[in-house]
Design a protein around this motif. Structure first.
Motif, PDB file in Angstrom:
ATOM      1  N   ARG A   1     -21.458  -5.726  -2.769  1.00 25.05           N
ATOM      2  CA  ARG A   1     -22.771  -5.113  -2.844  1.00 25.05           C
ATOM      3  C   ARG A   1     -22.775  -3.781  -2.102  1.00 25.05           C
ATOM      4  O   ARG A   1     -23.234  -2.767  -2.579  1.00 25.05           O
ATOM      5  N   LYS A   2     -22.159  -3.792  -0.915  1.00 29.15           N
ATOM      6  CA  LYS A   2     -22.088  -2.577  -0.091  1.00 29.15           C
ATOM      7  C   LYS A   2     -21.300  -1.493  -0.834  1.00 29.15           C
ATOM      8  O   LYS A   2     -21.697  -0.335  -0.885  1.00 29.15           O
TER       9      LYS A   2
ATOM     10  N   TRP B   1     -31.242   2.943   0.064  1.00 28.06           N
ATOM     11  CA  TRP B   1     -31.199   2.123  -1.147  1.00 28.06           C
ATOM     12  C   TRP B   1     -32.575   1.488  -1.415  1.00 28.06           C
ATOM     13  O   TRP B   1     -33.083   1.538  -2.529  1.00 28.06           O
TER      14      TRP B   1
ATOM     15  N   ARG C   1     -32.059  -7.634  -5.053  1.00 30.74           N
ATOM     16  CA  ARG C   1     -30.711  -7.658  -4.521  1.00 30.74           C
ATOM     17  C   ARG C   1     -30.602  -7.103  -3.103  1.00 30.74           C
ATOM     18  O   ARG C   1     -29.876  -7.600  -2.278  1.00 30.74           O
TER      19      ARG C   1
ATOM     20  N   VAL D   1     -33.718  14.098 -10.481  1.00 29.27           N
ATOM     21  CA  VAL D   1     -32.569  13.400  -9.883  1.00 29.27           C
ATOM     22  C   VAL D   1     -33.055  12.140  -9.165  1.00 29.27           C
ATOM     23  O   VAL D   1     -32.436  11.070  -9.271  1.00 29.27           O
TER      24      VAL D   1
ATOM     25  N   THR E   1     -20.803  -1.191  -4.054  1.00 30.12           N
ATOM     26  CA  THR E   1     -21.598  -0.698  -5.184  1.00 30.12           C
ATOM     27  C   THR E   1     -22.607   0.322  -4.704  1.00 30.12           C
ATOM     28  O   THR E   1     -22.765   1.395  -5.292  1.00 30.12           O
ATOM     29  N   GLN E   2     -23.301  -0.033  -3.598  1.00 27.77           N
ATOM     30  CA  GLN E   2     -24.318   0.883  -3.079  1.00 27.77           C
ATOM     31  C   GLN E   2     -23.700   2.226  -2.740  1.00 27.77           C
ATOM     32  O   GLN E   2     -24.218   3.275  -3.133  1.00 27.77           O
ATOM     33  N   ILE E   3     -22.572   2.199  -2.024  1.00 25.00           N
ATOM     34  CA  ILE E   3     -21.950   3.465  -1.595  1.00 25.00           C
ATOM     35  C   ILE E   3     -21.485   4.263  -2.805  1.00 25.00           C
ATOM     36  O   ILE E   3     -21.727   5.463  -2.900  1.00 25.00           O
TER      37      ILE E   3
ATOM     38  N   VAL F   1     -24.745   9.766  -7.027  1.00 25.57           N
ATOM     39  CA  VAL F   1     -26.033  10.477  -7.045  1.00 25.57           C
ATOM     40  C   VAL F   1     -25.922  11.785  -6.273  1.00 25.57           C
ATOM     41  O   VAL F   1     -26.369  12.841  -6.734  1.00 25.57           O
TER      42      VAL F   1
ATOM     43  N   THR G   1     -35.889  19.772 -10.526  1.00 25.24           N
ATOM     44  CA  THR G   1     -34.606  19.090 -10.726  1.00 25.24           C
ATOM     45  C   THR G   1     -34.456  17.946  -9.721  1.00 25.24           C
ATOM     46  O   THR G   1     -33.985  16.866 -10.067  1.00 25.24           O
TER      47      THR G   1
ATOM     48  N   LEU H   1     -23.591  14.252  -8.508  1.00 15.98           N
ATOM     49  CA  LEU H   1     -24.234  14.733  -9.738  1.00 15.98           C
ATOM     50  C   LEU H   1     -25.559  15.424  -9.430  1.00 15.98           C
ATOM     51  O   LEU H   1     -25.841  16.514  -9.923  1.00 15.98           O
ATOM     52  N   GLY H   2     -26.374  14.759  -8.579  1.00 15.95           N
ATOM     53  CA  GLY H   2     -27.673  15.326  -8.213  1.00 15.95           C
ATOM     54  C   GLY H   2     -27.497  16.622  -7.463  1.00 15.95           C
ATOM     55  O   GLY H   2     -28.197  17.593  -7.721  1.00 15.95           O
TER      56      GLY H   2
ATOM     57  N   LEU I   1     -27.649  17.168 -18.105  1.00 11.14           N
ATOM     58  CA  LEU I   1     -26.922  17.796 -17.005  1.00 11.14           C
ATOM     59  C   LEU I   1     -25.678  18.519 -17.517  1.00 11.14           C
ATOM     60  O   LEU I   1     -25.335  19.601 -17.057  1.00 11.14           O
TER      61      LEU I   1
ATOM     62  N   TYR J   1     -25.028  18.676  -7.708  1.00  8.58           N
ATOM     63  CA  TYR J   1     -24.617  19.694  -8.678  1.00  8.58           C
ATOM     64  C   TYR J   1     -25.836  20.229  -9.436  1.00  8.58           C
ATOM     65  O   TYR J   1     -26.026  21.437  -9.554  1.00  8.58           O
ATOM     66  N   ALA J   2     -26.683  19.300  -9.911  1.00 10.40           N
ATOM     67  CA  ALA J   2     -27.856  19.708 -10.709  1.00 10.40           C
ATOM     68  C   ALA J   2     -28.814  20.551  -9.872  1.00 10.40           C
ATOM     69  O   ALA J   2     -29.286  21.599 -10.318  1.00 10.40           O
ATOM     70  N   ILE J   3     -29.081  20.102  -8.647  1.00 13.02           N
ATOM     71  CA  ILE J   3     -30.040  20.821  -7.811  1.00 13.02           C
ATOM     72  C   ILE J   3     -29.451  22.178  -7.397  1.00 13.02           C
ATOM     73  O   ILE J   3     -30.128  23.204  -7.457  1.00 13.02           O
TER      74      ILE J   3
ATOM     75  N   MET K   1     -19.114 -11.357  -1.802  1.00 14.32           N
ATOM     76  CA  MET K   1     -20.286 -10.911  -2.594  1.00 14.32           C
ATOM     77  C   MET K   1     -21.017  -9.815  -1.853  1.00 14.32           C
ATOM     78  O   MET K   1     -21.278  -8.734  -2.362  1.00 14.32           O
TER      79      MET K   1
ATOM     80  N   ILE L   1     -22.621   4.208  -5.874  1.00 15.81           N
ATOM     81  CA  ILE L   1     -23.754   4.763  -6.611  1.00 15.81           C
ATOM     82  C   ILE L   1     -24.396   5.913  -5.837  1.00 15.81           C
ATOM     83  O   ILE L   1     -24.680   6.982  -6.394  1.00 15.81           O
ATOM     84  N   LEU L   2     -24.562   5.747  -4.530  1.00 16.04           N
ATOM     85  CA  LEU L   2     -25.188   6.826  -3.759  1.00 16.04           C
ATOM     86  C   LEU L   2     -24.303   8.074  -3.735  1.00 16.04           C
ATOM     87  O   LEU L   2     -24.804   9.200  -3.823  1.00 16.04           O
TER      88      LEU L   2
END
Lengths: 178, 554
Positions: free
Chosen positions: A5-6, B63, B50, B134, A8-10, A16, B130, A19-20, B234, A22-24, A1, A12-13
């Motif tokens: 969690r680790k 996080w 969590r 983000v 998922t965190q990696i 971010v 932006t 995508l972030g 985006l 790219y946007a910035i 478990m 998602i980050l």
């Protein structure tokens, strides 16, 4: 478990960051969007009809020091700087330097351009930008605008406005050294 | 933030770090919460977020930063303030063509200059705006994930028999003696609750009743919608997904739509004005357009698109009469009517050559302003077009030049050849517009030749004006379906969260006394009414108001 969690965190980050980022990044460089190309970049490719009725491509001039001048007979500073470009053209080509000047005319008809070329005795290449498409591609908004392109195909300098012979000479000297 | 603590509850359950209320029996665990007697902090059912850990790594710290609602609120507040600043002066994107370097200073003075220099003239396109968006998006994902999973777990493994403290410290509480047999009474309560569409679980004399749990997922669903929305926005920055450009096309002209393979022809432009009798008195005599319409044809280039030696091969793909709010639509492209310019400009004239000595006229011949022929045969004479100037002027050296490439003051220099004229021809300067002819003294320029010949337009029938210029707005919005999808998910989540309330009632009987606690996330009046009505039907008469245990915590 805890392991999931680790992960998922990696995941998602990283998402971010990608995508972030790219946007910035897009926003950071968008301020120049639609504007002139940047110094050090390669100018956009074009294929245009020349005064000699032949197609001319930018890539045809690779390996040469190149001056690209956007002009029209309706623009007084363009008319004034034209003889200066002609003199520079004669100066450097008579010395056998690998040097070219391209005058890109902003959508005028051939009669107008031909008369102008004859009136000023211009011998460098004149290209027709019908519909001013290349002008838009280059982000040129005021006339004249002149690009100085190094033999390796990258832009050394961009000059907006009329130029004197001295202005041109300084830059061409630097171009030929590069 | 979190010091080491013993997280094992007296009921024997081992809770994760950061747990506020025991996951199993609901006993307050967190020190401050345990010491208080006020109604409980029921957020996320007291479950630990969590990411709460005793020994966080760098990733955990990043996080945890985004997992904080406090940070999220600050991000939103800063973004709101920035958005407000962006509305003070007109943004650069509202102009089609202007020079922002001078515009803001000229229009608003020093403050306008400052506004421009700080980049607020394009607030919503700046890198820092932006970045804020983000960060908000990241916070949305992290906050939701950190809370929805523990909440889901907490709600799906609820204990029926809760700790006395847990029940006593709900916002709705009832304590009292049981009427009759305890088991029987609880069974009766169950029946009554079921009639109110509660789902009931019973363990002996302990009971848990619950309804509309799904409404707890509303906020998380609306966050998913927001994320889809932001991702769709985006997508607009991907080349080809969004375009907003303007094209000015003169009637009869065909132009390429920039950055596409399409060409657009302005086939016909119609401009109707209101008649005076259709207008109120104060507007009579002022031209007011009733309709302006561009009959346009859209072509796709199929070959020779970039070959300067050949004309592009065009294939018609669409036709439409474009009026305001009725755009031409084709393949993701939308073309809107935006404006027009009907300033009359000469397109062509049909002049004749007059031999003044004999009075004979030759011609007429068609002289186009933009693309004139170079040679004209007129009886025994020929005209060779030598040069032309669309907007004639003299420079400081007295040389002719053109001021612009619009035919505002067209001038033509012909070489006139024929009987009685020099072998190489004689130059004749011709101004099609009478006003220019006088202004630039055409006759004086032509000297002696002006006494023998004249080029003139015999009647207005020989004059054609260029068509009206129609300005069209060309747009592509490929991301629109995704934006709508995001919006739909968002509103669905908002509906779930707003129109249904999660209500729970726990009760246990110890030594002939009933202890009842009830919780909802909103509308406590409704919650108390439900409890009072069930109690009344089972023989206990209480005022709904008397069930209020105070406090305004969720």
């Amino acid at each position: 478990m805890g392991k999931y969690r680790k992960t998922t965190q990696i995941v998602i980050l990283i998402g971010v960051l990608l995508l972030g980022g790219y946007a910035i990044g897009k926003a950071l460089f968008a301020s120049d969007d639609g504007g002139l190309p940047k110094i050090g970049e390669k100018p956009p490719e074009f294929a245009l009809l020349g005064e000699d009725q032949e197609a001319h491509k930018l890539s045809d001039y690779e390996g040469k020091a190149l001056v690209i001048n956007f002009w029209g007979t309706f623009c007084p500073p363009c008319v004034i700087e034209t003889p200066e470009f002609q003199r520079q053209y004669e100066k450097w080509t008579s010395m056998g330097k690998p040097f070219e000047i391209i005058g890109i005319n902003l959508g005028e008809d051939s009669l107008t351009v031909r008369n102008f070329v004859q009136q000023y005795g211009l011998t460098y290449e004149m290209l027709y930008d019908k519909g001013r498409k290349i002008m838009a591609k280059y982000g040129v908004e005021s006339f004249p605008t002149t690009f100085f392109v190094k033999p390796d195909g990258t832009i050394m300098d961009i000059f907006v406005g009329g130029m004197t012979e001295e202005d041109i000479d300084k830059r061409v000297t630097k171009l030929l050294q590069s | 933030m979190l010091s080491f603590q013993n997280t094992k509850c007296e009921c024997g359950h081992q809770n994760p770090v950061g747990t506020v209320l025991c996951e199993s029996c609901g006993k307050p665990l967190e020190e401050a919460e345990a010491a208080s007697t006020a109604p409980l902090e029921m957020r996320y059912d007291g479950a630990a977020r969590r990411s709460q850990k005793t020994n966080p790594s760098i990733i955990d710290r990043v996080w945890n930063f985004f997992s904080s609602v406090k940070i999220a609120v600050w991000l939103i507040v800063i973004t709101l303030i920035a958005s407000m600043i962006g509305t003070i002066f007109t943004q650069e994107s509202a102009f089609i063509s202007f020079d922002p370097d001078t515009y803001y200073e000229e229009k608003y003075g020093w403050i306008g200059k400052l506004y421009y220099e700080l980049g607020f003239s394009h607030t919503y396109e700046t890198w820092w705006f932006t970045t804020l968006i983000v960060m908000i998006a990241t916070s949305l994902v992290v906050c939701s994930l950190d809370r929805v999973l523990p909440l889901y777990k907490a709600l799906s493994k609820q204990q029926v028999r809760k700790h006395v403290q847990f029940l006593k410290r709900q916002r709705t509480v009832y304590e009292g003696a049981v009427v009759g047999d305890a088991e029987e009474w609880v069974a009766e309560v169950e029946q009554q609750l079921k009639r109110k569409r509660y789902k009931v679980k019973r363990e002996g004399t302990a009971l848990l009743a619950e309804k509309n749990r799904f409404s707890r997922w509303g906020p998380y669903i609306n966050h998913i919608g927001l994320i889809v929305f932001l991702l769709a926005v985006l997508l607009r920055s991907v080349p080809g997904w969004a375009m907003d450009s303007y094209l000015a096309i003169r009637e009869g002209e065909t132009l390429q739509i920039p950055e596409t393979n399409y060409y657009l022809k302005n086939e016909k432009f119609t401009l109707d004005y209101y008649a005076d009798d259709e207008l109120p008195d104060e507007l009579k005599g002022i031209p007011r357009p009733k309709l302006y319409q561009t009959d346009a044809i859209l072509y796709e280039c199929t070959a020779d698109c970039d070959d300067p030696l050949k004309e592009p091969v065009l294939e018609e793909v669409s036709q439409h009469g474009i009026i305001v709010n009725d755009p031409m639509a084709y393949g993701g492209l939308k073309i809107y009517q935006f404006g027009y310019d009907d300033t009359p400009k000469l397109a062509a004239v049909k002049p004749v050559l007059v031999d003044k000595t004999t009075g004979k006229t030759y011609g007429p011949f068609e002289l186009s302003m933009r693309n004139p022929q170079l040679n004209y045969e007129l009886g025994p004479y020929t005209l060779e077009l030598h040069s032309k100037y669309l907007d004639f002027a003299m420079d400081e050296k007295g040389e002719p030049r053109t001021k612009s490439d619009e035919p505002n003051a067209p001038a033509f220099i012909f070489m006139l050849k024929g009987p009685g004229l020099a072998e190489d021809g004689e130059p004749y300067m011709y101004f099609p517009r009478q006003i220019d002819k006088e202004k630039f003294s055409q006759d004086a320029i032509n000297g002696d030749l002006a006494n023998r010949f004249e080029i003139k337009v015999p009647s207005m029938e020989g004059v054609t004006f260029a068509g009206t210029v129609s300005t069209l707005n060309i747009r592509t919005e490929m991301a629109m379906p995704y934006i709508w999808t995001g919006t739909a998910i968002w509103i669905f989540g908002v509906f779930l969260g707003s129109y249904w309330h999660h209500r729970r009632i726990w009760l246990r009987i110890d030594e002939g006394r009933v202890l009842l606690g009830a919780h909802t996330n909103k509308n406590f009046h409704g919650m108390r009414a439900d409890v009072a009505s069930v109690l009344k039907k089972t023989g206990i008469d209480v005022e709904p108001k008397s069930l209020d245990n105070g406090g305004n915590r969720a």
